[in-house]
Scaffold this motif. Structure first.
Motif, mmCIF file in Angstrom:
data_model
loop_
_atom_site.group_PDB
_atom_site.id
_atom_site.type_symbol
_atom_site.label_atom_id
_atom_site.label_comp_id
_atom_site.label_asym_id
_atom_site.label_seq_id
_atom_site.Cartn_x
_atom_site.Cartn_y
_atom_site.Cartn_z
ATOM 1 N N PRO A 15 95.327 -11.808 62.922
ATOM 2 C CA PRO A 15 94.362 -11.090 63.402
ATOM 3 C C PRO A 15 94.838 -10.643 64.828
ATOM 4 C CG PRO A 15 93.502 -13.000 62.348
ATOM 5 C CD PRO A 15 94.937 -13.127 62.425
ATOM 6 N N GLU B 59 96.105 -1.722 66.633
ATOM 7 C CA GLU B 59 95.165 -0.585 66.788
ATOM 8 C C GLU B 59 95.517 0.509 67.763
ATOM 9 O OE1 GLU B 59 91.134 -2.210 66.963
ATOM 10 O OE2 GLU B 59 91.429 -3.184 65.069
ATOM 11 N N LYS C 200 96.955 -7.590 64.236
ATOM 12 C CA LYS C 200 96.293 -6.358 63.737
ATOM 13 C C LYS C 200 95.601 -5.777 64.883
ATOM 14 C CE LYS C 200 95.751 -8.103 58.974
ATOM 15 N NZ LYS C 200 95.055 -8.356 57.920
ATOM 16 N N LYS C 201 94.932 -6.484 65.977
ATOM 17 C CA LYS C 201 94.027 -5.914 66.817
ATOM 18 C C LYS C 201 94.923 -5.395 67.581
ATOM 19 C CE LYS C 201 90.432 -5.360 69.403
ATOM 20 N NZ LYS C 201 89.406 -4.522 68.942
ATOM 21 N N GLU C 202 96.030 -5.674 67.937
ATOM 22 C CA GLU C 202 97.235 -5.048 69.002
ATOM 23 C C GLU C 202 97.554 -3.687 68.313
ATOM 24 O OE1 GLU C 202 98.497 -4.820 72.746
ATOM 25 O OE2 GLU C 202 97.408 -6.434 72.116
#
Length: 83
Positions: A12, A19, A15-17
């Protein structure tokens, strides 16, 4: 940080990074574009490797950071963040 099965791309935090990036994949096994993509990868990296991640600046056409495959979420986050 816990290492997830399937590598860092499933994490997670990664995945956030991600973006913050535009993702581009070069598929050298493609039946029509394979040879062209191998040459493009060699041009960007200087060699052919799979998988290999690159932070690339399209304005300067230069690789800013390069990272060979790693299962380490922490190492991959450092690569993305330029640490």
């Amino acid at each position: 940080m816990m290492e997830g099965s399937g590598g860092p791309l499933r994490d997670p935090a990664v995945k956030k990074e991600l973006e913050n990036f535009v993702e581009l994949w070069l598929h050298y096994d493609h039946h029509e574009k394979g040879t062209e993509n191998i040459e493009r990868q060699k041009e960007i990296l200087g060699f052919q490797a799979n998988p290999y991640w690159v932070i690339y600046d399209p304005a300067t056409k230069k690789a800013l950071r390069k990272q060979a495959f790693t299962m380490s979420v922490e190492d991959f986050l450092k690569f993305l963040r330029g640490e």
